[in-house]
Design a protein around this motif. Structure first.
Motif, PDB file in Angstrom:
ATOM      1  N   ARG A  98      15.807  27.288  20.598  1.00 47.20           N
ATOM      2  CA  ARG A  98      17.055  27.499  21.339  1.00 47.20           C
ATOM      3  C   ARG A  98      17.939  26.285  21.160  1.00 47.20           C
ATOM      4  O   ARG A  98      17.453  25.167  20.925  1.00 47.20           O
TER       5      ARG A  98
ATOM      6  N   HIS B 150      12.951  34.012  21.085  1.00 48.79           N
ATOM      7  CA  HIS B 150      11.781  34.390  21.882  1.00 48.79           C
ATOM      8  C   HIS B 150      10.809  35.131  20.969  1.00 48.79           C
ATOM      9  O   HIS B 150      11.127  35.425  19.812  1.00 48.79           O
TER      10      HIS B 150
ATOM     11  N   SER C  79       9.696  38.073  21.585  1.00 49.96           N
ATOM     12  CA  SER C  79       9.805  39.521  21.798  1.00 49.96           C
ATOM     13  C   SER C  79      10.078  40.340  20.524  1.00 49.96           C
ATOM     14  O   SER C  79       9.666  41.507  20.467  1.00 49.96           O
TER      15      SER C  79
ATOM     16  N   ALA D 192       5.260  44.645  28.860  1.00 49.56           N
ATOM     17  CA  ALA D 192       5.240  43.439  28.035  1.00 49.56           C
ATOM     18  C   ALA D 192       5.418  42.221  28.939  1.00 49.56           C
ATOM     19  O   ALA D 192       5.868  42.330  30.076  1.00 49.56           O
ATOM     20  N   PHE D 193       4.994  41.098  28.428  1.00 50.41           N
ATOM     21  CA  PHE D 193       5.266  39.855  29.162  1.00 50.41           C
ATOM     22  C   PHE D 193       5.505  38.734  28.155  1.00 50.41           C
ATOM     23  O   PHE D 193       5.147  38.833  26.974  1.00 50.41           O
ATOM     24  N   GLY D 194       6.136  37.659  28.637  1.00 52.84           N
ATOM     25  CA  GLY D 194       6.311  36.468  27.812  1.00 52.84           C
ATOM     26  C   GLY D 194       6.109  35.244  28.688  1.00 52.84           C
ATOM     27  O   GLY D 194       6.619  35.179  29.802  1.00 52.84           O
TER      28      GLY D 194
ATOM     29  N   GLY E  17       7.598  36.052  32.490  1.00 50.73           N
ATOM     30  CA  GLY E  17       8.517  37.174  32.665  1.00 50.73           C
ATOM     31  C   GLY E  17       7.839  38.419  32.116  1.00 50.73           C
ATOM     32  O   GLY E  17       7.063  38.342  31.159  1.00 50.73           O
ATOM     33  N   SER E  18       8.144  39.564  32.733  1.00 49.08           N
ATOM     34  CA  SER E  18       7.438  40.775  32.305  1.00 49.08           C
ATOM     35  C   SER E  18       8.260  42.001  32.652  1.00 49.08           C
ATOM     36  O   SER E  18       9.329  41.902  33.260  1.00 49.08           O
ATOM     37  N   GLY E  19       7.758  43.162  32.292  1.00 43.45           N
ATOM     38  CA  GLY E  19       8.428  44.401  32.665  1.00 43.45           C
ATOM     39  C   GLY E  19       7.918  45.568  31.843  1.00 43.45           C
ATOM     40  O   GLY E  19       7.155  45.393  30.886  1.00 43.45           O
TER      41      GLY E  19
ATOM     42  N   GLN F 235       5.853  30.188  22.817  1.00 44.95           N
ATOM     43  CA  GLN F 235       5.774  31.290  23.771  1.00 44.95           C
ATOM     44  C   GLN F 235       4.540  32.127  23.445  1.00 44.95           C
ATOM     45  O   GLN F 235       4.038  32.093  22.316  1.00 44.95           O
TER      46      GLN F 235
ATOM     47  N   PHE G 127      15.314  44.223  27.544  1.00 43.81           N
ATOM     48  CA  PHE G 127      14.279  45.006  26.844  1.00 43.81           C
ATOM     49  C   PHE G 127      13.161  45.499  27.755  1.00 43.81           C
ATOM     50  O   PHE G 127      12.186  46.073  27.285  1.00 43.81           O
ATOM     51  N   THR G 128      13.281  45.240  29.066  1.00 41.48           N
ATOM     52  CA  THR G 128      12.296  45.802  30.006  1.00 41.48           C
ATOM     53  C   THR G 128      13.028  46.386  31.209  1.00 41.48           C
ATOM     54  O   THR G 128      14.067  45.888  31.627  1.00 41.48           O
TER      55      THR G 128
ATOM     56  N   GLU H 171       3.684  36.129  23.756  1.00 42.33           N
ATOM     57  CA  GLU H 171       4.160  37.463  24.090  1.00 42.33           C
ATOM     58  C   GLU H 171       2.953  38.371  24.261  1.00 42.33           C
ATOM     59  O   GLU H 171       1.961  38.218  23.537  1.00 42.33           O
TER      60      GLU H 171
ATOM     61  N   GLN I  41       7.281  42.395  19.308  1.00 41.40           N
ATOM     62  CA  GLN I  41       7.036  43.720  19.903  1.00 41.40           C
ATOM     63  C   GLN I  41       7.468  44.824  18.941  1.00 41.40           C
ATOM     64  O   GLN I  41       6.704  45.728  18.622  1.00 41.40           O
TER      65      GLN I  41
ATOM     66  N   PHE J  90      15.612  41.697  32.169  1.00 43.11           N
ATOM     67  CA  PHE J  90      15.648  41.462  30.727  1.00 43.11           C
ATOM     68  C   PHE J  90      16.190  42.731  30.087  1.00 43.11           C
ATOM     69  O   PHE J  90      15.894  43.832  30.568  1.00 43.11           O
TER      70      PHE J  90
HETATM   71  N1  PHE Z   1      11.412  37.186  26.047  1.00 42.41           N
HETATM   72  C1  PHE Z   1      11.542  36.779  27.437  1.00 42.41           C
HETATM   73  C2  PHE Z   1      12.017  35.302  27.465  1.00 42.41           C
HETATM   74  O1  PHE Z   1      12.019  34.651  26.451  1.00 42.41           O
HETATM   75  C3  PHE Z   1      10.246  36.914  28.182  1.00 42.41           C
HETATM   76  C4  PHE Z   1       9.765  38.309  28.314  1.00 42.41           C
HETATM   77  C5  PHE Z   1       8.921  38.869  27.378  1.00 42.41           C
HETATM   78  C6  PHE Z   1      10.185  39.085  29.400  1.00 42.41           C
HETATM   79  C7  PHE Z   1       8.477  40.174  27.516  1.00 42.41           C
HETATM   80  C8  PHE Z   1       9.762  40.374  29.537  1.00 42.41           C
HETATM   81  C9  PHE Z   1       8.900  40.913  28.629  1.00 42.41           C
HETATM   82  O2  PHE Z   1      12.373  34.785  28.503  1.00 42.41           O
END
Ligand code: PHE
Length: 332
Positions: free
Chosen positions: A187, A161, A163, A298-300, A275-277, A201, A243-244, A203, A166, A241
């Motif tokens: 993946r 990902h 992330s 953050a979000f992805g 996805g976020s948090g 992706q 990390f969030t 981010e 970050q 997640f």
């Molecule tokens: N890294 C997560 C994924 O690949 C997405 C994500 C990014 C979620 C940042 C929350 C914050 O699914």
């Protein structure tokens, strides 16, 4: 000869025919005039002088006529070359197009640029600490398994990902931070209609003092309205997640791809966009920041999924096929 030769020369209609005529008239070996001149010696002395002068005059005249005819033939050849049709339409120039996934990335980047975000990039071949450890994955997390992740060496992998960007960004720059990190991730999946072993992706990361979940919701909802249209409804579902905390997935109400007809929307009427948090305090600490002082979100998102729901594409593999008949429909 005086009477016939000019017509013979004029009748020569090609360079070869003219050479043949020249040989037949004034050629050293077989020329008719040459033979005549050689025979002059046999004439009675009184006639020889006059006949010689006449033959010489004829020779000069023939040489001139031959040269003239040669120039005529050359001019003809030059003007009757391959014909040029000035009314023929020019060949259409082939022009490449921007890939539909790149188009989504460009548009998303543009919307967040208006909000003060800049671009950050990180390596695709990543250390496993940046991909997992620093992001608060427990050591036994299933995502770290060899069945899900493509390892290059024990601590080296293809990032799963974006992330890890970050942490790399937080290590390098002091808050306030607002960045967008587009890039490819990997993946261990086989290609099928909805999976690919490599995909893009985007981010997003915001870190500052006093940043709240309200900022996350407001900013991402604003993004959805800018991207999908002013009437777009969003909803946030609790998620998880490492990390969030808390984590949320954002859905937009269907209609983004022309309503219920599109495959992505048909079940619930909502389609998941990202996805976020709130950035987990452990991630801030792992990046060298004081998690009492700073907060962030953050979000992805996956731009291929967005392209698919937007255009009603039934099989993501077509995004990887480089088939110009498909790609030509986008980004002209
Ligand atoms: N890294 C997560 C994924 O690949 C997405 C994500 C990014 C979620 C940042 C929350 C914050 O699914």
């Amino acid at each position: 000869l005086e009477a016939q030769a000019p017509a013979q020369i004029a009748a020569a209609d090609s360079a070869d025919a003219l050479t043949a005529a020249r040989n037949a008239l004034v050629g050293r070996q077989a020329g008719a005039l040459t033979a005549l001149m050689n025979a002059l010696g046999e004439l009675p002395k009184d006639d020889r002088r006059e006949a010689g002068a006449r033959a010489n005059k004829l020779k000069v005249a023939l040489e001139e006529a031959l040269d003239l005819r040669r120039a005529q033939l050359a001019a003809q050849a030059a003007s009757s070359g391959p014909s040029l049709d000035l009314s023929m339409p020019a060949r259409e120039r082939w022009q490449g197009t921007v890939h539909p996934v790149s188009l989504v990335i460009d548009e998303v980047v543009e919307i967040f640029r208006e909000l003060g975000f800049t671009i950050a990039l990180g390596p695709e071949a990543e250390q496993s600490w940046y991909n997992f450890g620093s992001l608060n994955f427990p050591p036994d997390h299933p995502a770290m398994d060899m069945h899900d992740t493509l390892y290059l060496a024990q601590d080296q992998l293809l990032r799963t990902h974006t992330s890890p960007v970050q942490v790399r960004t937080l290590q390098q720059y002091a808050p306030p931070i607002r960045i967008l990190a587009p890039g490819n991730v990997y993946r261990r999946d086989f290609f099928d209609p909805s999976h690919a072993p490599m995909f893009a992706q985007i981010e997003g990361l915001v870190v500052d003092e006093g940043v709240s979940f309200a900022d996350l919701k407001a900013t991402l909802s604003h993004f959805a309205r800018r991207y999908f249209g002013a009437q777009t409804k969003t909803r946030f579902r609790p998620s998880f997640f490492p990390f969030t905390e808390p984590s949320a997935e954002m859905d937009v109400q269907c209609g983004v791809c022309g309503g219920s007809g599109c495959g992505v929307c048909k079940h619930s009427g909502w389609v998941e966009i990202l996805g976020s948090g709130m950035v987990h305090p452990a991630v801030l600490e792992n990046s060298g920041l004081d998690s009492e002082k700073y907060t962030g979100w953050a979000f992805g998102m996956g731009p291929a999924r967005t392209a698919i729901s937007r255009h009603g594409i039934p099989d993501i593999r077509i995004l990887y096929d480089s088939d110009v008949r498909f790609l030509d429909q986008f980004g002209k």
